[in-house]
Design a protein around this motif. Structure first.
Motif, PDB file in Angstrom:
ATOM      1  N   HIS A 137     -18.840  -5.612 -14.816  1.00  0.00           N
ATOM      2  CA  HIS A 137     -18.014  -4.552 -14.253  1.00  0.00           C
ATOM      3  C   HIS A 137     -16.215  -5.117 -14.450  1.00  0.00           C
ATOM      4  N   LEU A 138     -15.980  -5.875 -15.637  1.00  0.00           N
ATOM      5  CA  LEU A 138     -14.763  -6.406 -15.697  1.00  0.00           C
ATOM      6  C   LEU A 138     -13.725  -5.120 -15.852  1.00  0.00           C
ATOM      7  N   PRO A 139     -12.683  -5.340 -15.080  1.00  0.00           N
ATOM      8  CA  PRO A 139     -11.614  -4.230 -14.752  1.00  0.00           C
ATOM      9  C   PRO A 139     -10.806  -4.419 -16.233  1.00  0.00           C
ATOM     10  N   SER A 140     -10.290  -3.424 -16.734  1.00  0.00           N
ATOM     11  CA  SER A 140      -8.840  -3.625 -17.665  1.00  0.00           C
ATOM     12  C   SER A 140      -7.923  -2.361 -17.132  1.00  0.00           C
ATOM     13  N   PHE A 141      -6.716  -2.522 -17.311  1.00  0.00           N
ATOM     14  CA  PHE A 141      -5.642  -2.030 -16.789  1.00  0.00           C
ATOM     15  C   PHE A 141      -4.833  -1.237 -17.899  1.00  0.00           C
ATOM     16  N   ASP A 142      -4.362  -0.144 -17.474  1.00  0.00           N
ATOM     17  CA  ASP A 142      -3.413   0.403 -18.497  1.00  0.00           C
ATOM     18  C   ASP A 142      -2.112   1.285 -17.560  1.00  0.00           C
ATOM     19  N   GLY A 143      -0.997   1.170 -17.879  1.00  0.00           N
ATOM     20  CA  GLY A 143       0.134   1.755 -17.319  1.00  0.00           C
ATOM     21  C   GLY A 143       0.588   1.095 -16.248  1.00  0.00           C
ATOM     22  N   TYR A 144      -0.077   0.070 -15.961  1.00  0.00           N
ATOM     23  CA  TYR A 144       0.863  -1.002 -14.944  1.00  0.00           C
ATOM     24  C   TYR A 144       1.837  -1.848 -15.661  1.00  0.00           C
ATOM     25  N   THR A 145       2.708  -2.069 -14.855  1.00  0.00           N
ATOM     26  CA  THR A 145       3.988  -2.796 -15.492  1.00  0.00           C
ATOM     27  C   THR A 145       3.708  -4.315 -15.444  1.00  0.00           C
ATOM     28  N   ASN A 146       3.943  -5.075 -16.317  1.00  0.00           N
ATOM     29  CA  ASN A 146       3.743  -6.548 -16.220  1.00  0.00           C
ATOM     30  C   ASN A 146       5.127  -7.359 -16.665  1.00  0.00           C
ATOM     31  N   SER A 147       5.060  -8.646 -16.564  1.00  0.00           N
ATOM     32  CA  SER A 147       6.164  -9.484 -16.931  1.00  0.00           C
ATOM     33  C   SER A 147       6.779  -9.124 -18.018  1.00  0.00           C
ATOM     34  N   SER A 148       6.152  -8.622 -19.057  1.00  0.00           N
ATOM     35  CA  SER A 148       6.757  -8.267 -20.382  1.00  0.00           C
ATOM     36  C   SER A 148       7.247  -6.750 -20.551  1.00  0.00           C
ATOM     37  N   GLY A 149       7.070  -6.128 -19.554  1.00  0.00           N
ATOM     38  CA  GLY A 149       7.615  -4.443 -19.487  1.00  0.00           C
ATOM     39  C   GLY A 149       8.407  -4.372 -18.497  1.00  0.00           C
ATOM     40  N   SER A 150       8.788  -2.862 -18.313  1.00  0.00           N
ATOM     41  CA  SER A 150       9.581  -2.708 -17.439  1.00  0.00           C
ATOM     42  C   SER A 150       9.179  -1.546 -16.864  1.00  0.00           C
ATOM     43  N   GLN A 151       8.198  -0.740 -16.848  1.00  0.00           N
ATOM     44  CA  GLN A 151       7.564   0.575 -16.327  1.00  0.00           C
ATOM     45  C   GLN A 151       7.172   0.503 -14.834  1.00  0.00           C
ATOM     46  N   ASN A 152       8.106   0.758 -14.174  1.00  0.00           N
ATOM     47  CA  ASN A 152       7.918   0.933 -12.668  1.00  0.00           C
ATOM     48  C   ASN A 152       7.516   2.292 -12.226  1.00  0.00           C
ATOM     49  N   VAL A 153       7.151   2.304 -10.918  1.00  0.00           N
ATOM     50  CA  VAL A 153       6.556   3.747 -10.292  1.00  0.00           C
ATOM     51  C   VAL A 153       7.474   4.021  -9.232  1.00  0.00           C
ATOM     52  N   THR A 154       7.531   5.394  -9.014  1.00  0.00           N
ATOM     53  CA  THR A 154       8.229   5.596  -7.798  1.00  0.00           C
ATOM     54  C   THR A 154       7.232   6.340  -6.691  1.00  0.00           C
ATOM     55  N   GLY A 155       7.329   6.136  -5.457  1.00  0.00           N
ATOM     56  CA  GLY A 155       6.533   6.718  -4.598  1.00  0.00           C
ATOM     57  C   GLY A 155       7.103   6.635  -3.051  1.00  0.00           C
ATOM     58  N   ASN A 156       6.538   6.869  -2.139  1.00  0.00           N
ATOM     59  CA  ASN A 156       6.818   6.981  -0.820  1.00  0.00           C
ATOM     60  C   ASN A 156       6.428   5.526  -0.187  1.00  0.00           C
ATOM     61  N   PHE A 157       7.187   5.015   0.622  1.00  0.00           N
ATOM     62  CA  PHE A 157       6.959   3.725   1.315  1.00  0.00           C
ATOM     63  C   PHE A 157       6.929   4.160   2.874  1.00  0.00           C
ATOM     64  N   TYR A 158       5.895   3.750   3.607  1.00  0.00           N
ATOM     65  CA  TYR A 158       5.707   4.269   5.003  1.00  0.00           C
ATOM     66  C   TYR A 158       4.750   3.338   5.702  1.00  0.00           C
ATOM     67  N   ASN A 159       4.412   3.549   6.697  1.00  0.00           N
ATOM     68  CA  ASN A 159       3.367   2.850   7.556  1.00  0.00           C
ATOM     69  C   ASN A 159       2.223   3.669   8.002  1.00  0.00           C
ATOM     70  N   TRP A 160       1.153   3.299   7.731  1.00  0.00           N
ATOM     71  CA  TRP A 160      -0.259   4.118   8.145  1.00  0.00           C
ATOM     72  C   TRP A 160      -0.796   3.982   9.483  1.00  0.00           C
ATOM     73  N   GLY A 161       0.338   3.497  10.277  1.00  0.00           N
ATOM     74  CA  GLY A 161      -0.133   3.314  11.633  1.00  0.00           C
ATOM     75  C   GLY A 161      -0.701   1.722  11.997  1.00  0.00           C
ATOM     76  N   TYR A 162      -1.057   1.375  11.035  1.00  0.00           N
ATOM     77  CA  TYR A 162      -1.391  -0.306  11.101  1.00  0.00           C
ATOM     78  C   TYR A 162      -0.951  -1.215  10.360  1.00  0.00           C
TER      79      TYR A 162
END
Length: 280
Positions: free
Chosen positions: A85-110
């Motif tokens: 079940h080895l996972p492979s990743f696509d579209g994540y930023t890594n140390s050789s790239g600069s593709q960040n993501v945008t989103g909402n930071f919040y607290n889910w109550g915990y």
């Protein structure tokens, strides 16, 4: 459930499948705290402190009591590590790239949480993970404190869950990363704004971050346990593949104190191993 725990349960927001990573609308001013009403945050009748009896509280939580692949479970090096079940990743930023993501930071109550911005009903534009010829998409992350999973009987200070969904938005896989304090700052936590407290669930901040920094902190899941599991809060639906990194993501003391100060108890009672097929 004891009356005091029922009162406590009534005071916390409802969260289906841990944090509700709904499609929160992008906030107009990144980096600024804004007051909003998060969808789905209604009163609940359960509490983590009484998770042994969730199945008795509400008929819709029956799977919490009778499920055969409930999470979390105890893990150990005696079980070996997964070669399947080895996972492979696509579209994540890594140390050789600069593709960040945008989103909402919040607290889910915990504890701290983050949901990626995306078009309504469209998930395949998000960073993805592929395993067993199935591709799933990063909907968001949230933190449990203390850690859900024990390893060799030890429970870390906290645990980070990267929640992945299928093309219909149904939860299908979770990357679980244990968190503990050490000496050096964590690049992943260093990029976050000041923490939002567990009693500030109406506050959100639009932020830009690099989700791959957490993966890099645990060697991109080169070593892991995996099993068939469930959501770790009611209704405890199964069909979730868990990947638990062997490595721990370390923070410095100040980062861990900020994380714990924004968190409250959110670890479900450890479940008996049954049909989880650990590493199978």
């Amino acid at each position: 459930m004891l009356p005091s725990l029922l009162a406590l349960a009534a005071a916390v927001p409802a969260v289906l499948g841990c944090a509700r990573h709904d499609n929160y609308r992008p906030l107009p001013h990144f980096g600024k705290r804004q007051i909003t009403t998060n969808p789905g945050r209604t009163v609940t009748d359960w509490a983590y402190e009484a998770s042994y009896n969730w199945g008795r509280i509400n008929e819709t939580y029956r799977e919490c009591q009778i499920g055969t692949q409930q999470s979390p479970i105890a893990l150990s090096l005696n079980q070996g590590l997964s070669q399947r079940h080895l996972p492979s990743f696509d579209g994540y930023t890594n140390s050789s790239g600069s593709q960040n993501v945008t989103g909402n930071f919040y607290n889910w109550g915990y504890g701290p949480a983050f949901t990626l911005h995306h078009e309504d009903g469209v998930w395949d534009t998000l960073p993805s993970m592929t395993f067993d010829n199935e591709t799933v998409y990063l909907r968001g992350w949230h933190i449990h404190s203390p850690a859900d999973h024990t390893v060799g009987g030890d429970r870390s200070k906290a645990e980070l869950h990267y929640v992945h969904v299928d093309e219909e938005g149904h939860e299908r896989a979770v990357l679980a990363i244990r968190l503990d304090p050490s000496v050096s700052s964590s690049p992943f936590f260093a990029q976050l704004p000041p923490m939002i407290g567990f009693n500030e669930t109406e506050v959100q901040m639009g932020v830009v971050l690099n989700p791959a920094l957490a993966l890099e902190g645990v060697d991109n899941f080169q070593e892991f346990w995996t099993y068939k599991g469930s959501l770790t809060s009611p209704p405890c639906h199964e069909g979730i593949r868990f990947f638990v990194a062997r490595n721990i993501l370390f923070t410095n003391v100040e980062e861990m104190q900020a994380l714990l100060g924004a968190s409250t108890y959110s670890a479900r009672a450890e479940q008996e191993v049954w049909r989880h097929e650990i590493n199978v």
